[in-house]
Design a protein around this motif. Sequence first.
Motif, PDB file in Angstrom:
ATOM      1  N   CYS A  82       0.826  -1.202   0.000  1.00 18.50           N
ATOM      2  CA  CYS A  82       0.000   0.000   0.000  1.00 18.50           C
ATOM      3  C   CYS A  82       0.865   1.260   0.000  1.00 18.50           C
ATOM      4  O   CYS A  82       1.775   1.393   0.812  1.00 18.50           O
ATOM      5  CB  CYS A  82      -0.922   0.016   1.217  1.00 18.50           C
ATOM      6  SG  CYS A  82      -1.994   1.460   1.149  1.00 18.50           S
ATOM      7  N   GLY A 106      -0.853   4.290  -0.206  1.00 23.11           N
ATOM      8  CA  GLY A 106      -1.838   5.336   0.067  1.00 23.11           C
ATOM      9  C   GLY A 106      -1.291   6.328   1.087  1.00 23.11           C
ATOM     10  O   GLY A 106      -0.209   6.127   1.654  1.00 23.11           O
ATOM     11  N   LEU A 140      -5.362  -0.105   0.812  1.00 29.03           N
ATOM     12  CA  LEU A 140      -5.887  -1.456   1.031  1.00 29.03           C
ATOM     13  C   LEU A 140      -7.083  -1.438   1.970  1.00 29.03           C
ATOM     14  O   LEU A 140      -7.604  -2.494   2.337  1.00 29.03           O
ATOM     15  CB  LEU A 140      -4.782  -2.361   1.593  1.00 29.03           C
ATOM     16  CG  LEU A 140      -3.733  -2.841   0.587  1.00 29.03           C
ATOM     17  CD1 LEU A 140      -2.556  -3.496   1.305  1.00 29.03           C
ATOM     18  CD2 LEU A 140      -4.339  -3.818  -0.417  1.00 29.03           C
TER      19      LEU A 140
HETATM   20  S1  FES Z   1      -3.479   4.093   2.960  1.00 29.99           S
HETATM   21 FE1  FES Z   1      -2.661   2.138   3.267  1.00 29.99          FE
HETATM   22  S2  FES Z   1      -4.344   0.963   3.907  1.00 29.99           S
HETATM   23 FE2  FES Z   1      -5.178   2.902   3.501  1.00 29.99          FE
END
Ligand code: FES
Length: 161
Positions: A75, A77, A117
């Motif tokens: 991930c 994010g 994720l």
């Molecule tokens: S940003 Fe990594 S799980 Fe949401």
Amino acid sequence: MTPVEEIIAARDELTLEQLIPLLQEIQEREGFVSQAAMGSVAEALEMPVSRVYGVATFYNQFRFAPLGAHVIELCRGTACHVKQSLALAQHLNRRLKLRDDGNSADGRFTVITVACLGACSIAPVIRLDGEFYGHLTAEKLDTLLDGVETQEAEAEGERAA
Ligand code: FES
């Protein structure tokens, strides 16, 4: 008939609008979009293969090499980024000697970078073969990968026995 030919033959109409759905279905069935598959799609849609390749490579949803035995979704994010997911990415890159297609040098692992994720509360997160692992550090990642390698070696030993 090959699986790709079956996918193409199942279409009622073969128009330019079918290009991405065809590539998606091929990837779903085969796990990736091969050069040969792009050639078949180009032929079916009566367009240059370079155009199919151009569209496929524009979207990062498509893969052009088979997946390894173990898939790591890493991930990248925002929540994971804040918790040093870049360091994890670099660590995976070094440890697995990742190629441009995301596969490890030995072809056993595939690393796919994803946007979120959905497990931000345990950032930074990876999903390894469908299982979530959170609050990761490079050391924990090494322990995890060592475990996978040990399991593989044991399975190999059992097969050889
Ligand atoms: S940003 Fe990594 S799980 Fe949401």
